[in-house]
Design an enzyme around this catalytic site. Sequence first.
Site, mmCIF file in Angstrom:
data_model
loop_
_atom_site.group_PDB
_atom_site.id
_atom_site.type_symbol
_atom_site.label_atom_id
_atom_site.label_comp_id
_atom_site.label_asym_id
_atom_site.label_seq_id
_atom_site.Cartn_x
_atom_site.Cartn_y
_atom_site.Cartn_z
ATOM 1 N N PRO A 122 0.560 -1.022 -0.185
ATOM 2 C CA PRO A 122 -0.257 0.125 0.402
ATOM 3 C C PRO A 122 1.138 1.603 0.055
ATOM 4 O O PRO A 122 0.579 2.013 0.831
ATOM 5 C CB PRO A 122 -0.589 -0.571 1.263
ATOM 6 N N CYS A 123 1.147 1.759 -0.775
ATOM 7 C CA CYS A 123 2.321 2.019 -0.770
ATOM 8 C C CYS A 123 1.272 3.504 -1.199
ATOM 9 O O CYS A 123 2.066 5.065 -0.688
ATOM 10 C CB CYS A 123 3.141 2.966 -2.171
#
Length: 153
Positions: A122-123
């Site tokens: 989850p950047c």
Amino acid sequence: MNTLTMNSPIGPLQLVADNGHLVEIRFPGQHLEAAPGQPGDPALAAARSQLEEYFAGQRRQFDLPLAASGTAFQQQVWRALAAIPYGQLRSYRDIALSIGRARAVRAVGAANGRNPLPIVVPCHRVVGADGSLTGFAGGLETKRQLLELEGAI
């Protein structure tokens, strides 16, 4: 390599698998030419199913066989990204501190930008030091949608 394109609330996502592992997720405008692959690839089927659950608000963590290609430093950053809890945000500095590289904030930003598995790694949960939404491969509106889905903003 095998590919699968799935519809999602943020547009069509192209999933790429190799040797039974998910290796890339591509946003609209980034899709590769579809590679002939094996129908029913289990890594692609699992990724599609889990992403559908995520977008339906039924999944907060992914449990997929991943094989992202990157440097040792990038891998370290991506592991830190994967540890950010659903619905929470971190700054690039937070990530740099979490990997013991306090002075590597810009390098963390670069590694974050090269994450080949957005959403699953989850950047999108990484924001600027002031809490502002910063660059995202899928665009800032997509980042906002993902964070709204998670209740982070």
